[in-house]
Design an enzyme around this catalytic site. Sequence first.
Site, PDB file in Angstrom:
ATOM      1  N   HIS A 158       0.808  -1.218   0.000  1.00 61.06           N
ATOM      2  CA  HIS A 158       0.000   0.000   0.000  1.00 61.06           C
ATOM      3  C   HIS A 158       0.842   1.269   0.000  1.00 61.06           C
ATOM      4  CE1 HIS A 158      -4.034  -1.831   0.667  1.00 61.06           C
ATOM      5  NE2 HIS A 158      -3.281  -2.837   1.065  1.00 61.06           N
ATOM      6  N   ASP A 366       3.708   9.313  -1.489  1.00 59.64           N
ATOM      7  CA  ASP A 366       2.544   8.577  -1.000  1.00 59.64           C
ATOM      8  C   ASP A 366       2.249   7.433  -1.955  1.00 59.64           C
ATOM      9  OD1 ASP A 366       0.534   8.106   0.844  1.00 59.64           O
ATOM     10  OD2 ASP A 366      -0.280  10.129   0.734  1.00 59.64           O
TER      11      ASP A 366
END
Length: 465
Positions: A158, A366
């Site tokens: 993730h 991110d």
Amino acid sequence: MSRLVVVSNRVADPRKAAAAGGLAVALGDALSVRGGLWFGWSGTVVEGGTPGEGEMHSQQAGNVTLTTVDLCREDHDSYYLGYSNGVLWPVFHYRLDLADFDAGFIGGYRRVNQMLAHKLMPQLLPDDIIWVHDYHLIPMAAELRAMGCKNRIGFFLHIPLPPPLILAAIPQHEWLVRALFSYDVVGFQSEADVAHFSRYVGQEVGAEALDQHQFRAFGRTVHAQAFPIGIDVDEFAALTHGKEARDMFESMKEEYSRRRLLLGVERLDYSKGLPQRLRTFQKLLQKYPENLNSATLIQIASPSREALDTYSGLRQELESLCGSINGDFGELDWMPVRYIHRNVARKRLPGLYRVARVALVTPLRDGMNLVAKEFIAAQDPADPGVLVLSRFAGAAEQLKEALLVNPYDTDGTADSIQRALQMPLPERQARHQKLLASIRSQDVHWWRKTFLDALTGVDTSDHRR
């Protein structure tokens, strides 16, 4: 249909997942569709427990079994705080300067993964499909294979995967990547992450690229592909019309009727670029004085890993910056920055997103960033706000119609924010329409189906011999 087994660091009740957001929503959605088992750490730390041991707990949540394992203090501090968040998290977010390579945490990381695998193995059925999540559990498949597990096992990262030379800074980095080859499918958030994986395995371990997604090394073949995670657009849009969201929208609209709101929502983490964002807002006020007494930044930074010194220092820096900006620019009836260091209920967030003229989603790095997608889903199509998005967020690969910025470029980002504040309605509508279509086409249901289709479709003969 085979049972789905989800393995993640933390376990959430799928019936309550909508209140948690992010990964909990995505996995709760997957499990509720198929039924199965969700396995991971309970969140409980037992003082004085024995390393490598942990009490197991199970409960039923509809058609899903929730099974969790407690960790002793030593295991928690080495596996979770030490290696996962003291080594892997900073390195994977390109922050070698913040990684603690010398503390010897890798032993605890291996020990906990081995212990969890031993707890999980007796619960598996022969045709279960196993889906392991995130950096805490990279060795999970290797531990299960060592015990004879022949099941299909997929892994999804993730967070970002860094370029080869940064990844290679981790002591025993080859062991980590070798562990990924025990999976049948390895999923990443972005094409950039896949490219980094391809380059690493080619340069560092001499893997053979069989095709665009198939790589062979260590006598095994792994399928590596980008599966950008999404949100449940309809579910989040429906939250926008719920009572909590409507109350938030109306109260904020009334309180800030003479202001234009800029909004940032994230965990307090050095990867999110919060000091850079505040300095950019400061530059906006200096460079474009028409925003004085007009534009207000609401910055929500929810608590995160506050036991680590890096995070307490970041909090102090943010509070100092907010005080400086408010002191230099504020008026008796106008506070430039509203800084909130606590969680805001997920049901209220859509109302906040909807009232904002500009969303600032400007991480330094991110994996994806679902706040950007939630902001889009919450907007009024007739009068939408503008998304200012870091080019270093995984979401930037999909959300091309956002105003993409370099968060390290204070002046350039301030210029983009000014453009967002002045953007004409027709342009805002056109951009929003395309952004909404993008997050609908690759929503959380697409993510689940695409990953599991890939996992059920690959050749698993390497693990079935």
